[in-house]
Design a protein around this motif. Structure first.
Motif, mmCIF file in Angstrom:
data_model
loop_
_atom_site.group_PDB
_atom_site.id
_atom_site.type_symbol
_atom_site.label_atom_id
_atom_site.label_comp_id
_atom_site.label_asym_id
_atom_site.label_seq_id
_atom_site.Cartn_x
_atom_site.Cartn_y
_atom_site.Cartn_z
ATOM 1 N N PHE A 155 36.184 43.873 52.296
ATOM 2 C CA PHE A 155 36.679 43.817 50.926
ATOM 3 C C PHE A 155 38.194 43.726 50.986
ATOM 4 N N ASN A 156 38.730 42.791 50.235
ATOM 5 C CA ASN A 156 40.147 42.477 50.282
ATOM 6 C C ASN A 156 40.763 42.645 48.895
ATOM 7 N N GLY A 157 41.877 43.355 48.813
ATOM 8 C CA GLY A 157 42.578 43.488 47.547
ATOM 9 C C GLY A 157 42.365 44.840 46.903
ATOM 10 N N PRO A 158 42.705 44.948 45.623
ATOM 11 C CA PRO A 158 42.565 46.223 44.917
ATOM 12 C C PRO A 158 41.112 46.714 44.951
ATOM 13 N N SER A 159 40.951 47.998 45.149
ATOM 14 C CA SER A 159 39.617 48.587 45.234
ATOM 15 C C SER A 159 38.904 48.519 43.879
#
Length: 112
Positions: free
Chosen positions: A51-55
């Motif tokens: 998973f990439n980026g803001p949670s």
């Protein structure tokens, strides 16, 4: 890659292990699930999901419940990707995967 070929075509051509990268944005659940369907249809060897980026725990949970693969890593949204950040995430992968990381690190991989 070009107007007729995609990253997924390279994975099949080179028999690479695949890591599915999911960036969490509006529509990402559908995008991720469609990617999973296509990867499975092509019978590609998938190691897991990053998973990439803001949670977004709710979206991650939905994607993982529908996925046959584990979450390998969560990469935060970074202002700049530096060598020290890459090293930090690599150390996290090593710690989470243990001996499995050593087995795969020299094999061809492709993220899609």
């Amino acid at each position: 890659i070009n107007d007729e070929e995609y990253d997924i075509d390279l994975a099949a051509q080179f028999e690479s292990k695949v890591i599915v990268v999911c960036n969490l944005y509006l529509g990402s659940i559908n995008h991720s699930l469609l990617t999973m369907i296509e990867v499975q249809r092509r019978k590609l060897d998938v190691l897991g999901i990053i998973f990439n980026g803001p949670s977004n725990p709710e979206s991650e949970d939905i994607i993982l419940k529908k996925s046959p693969w584990p979450c390998l890593l969560r990469v935060s949204q970074e202002q700049e990707m530096t060598a020290s950040l890459v090293s930090k995430y690599a150390q996290q992968l090593r710690a989470d995967w243990g001996k499995d990381f050593e087995k795969i690190q020299d094999q061809p991989m492709l993220s899609i």
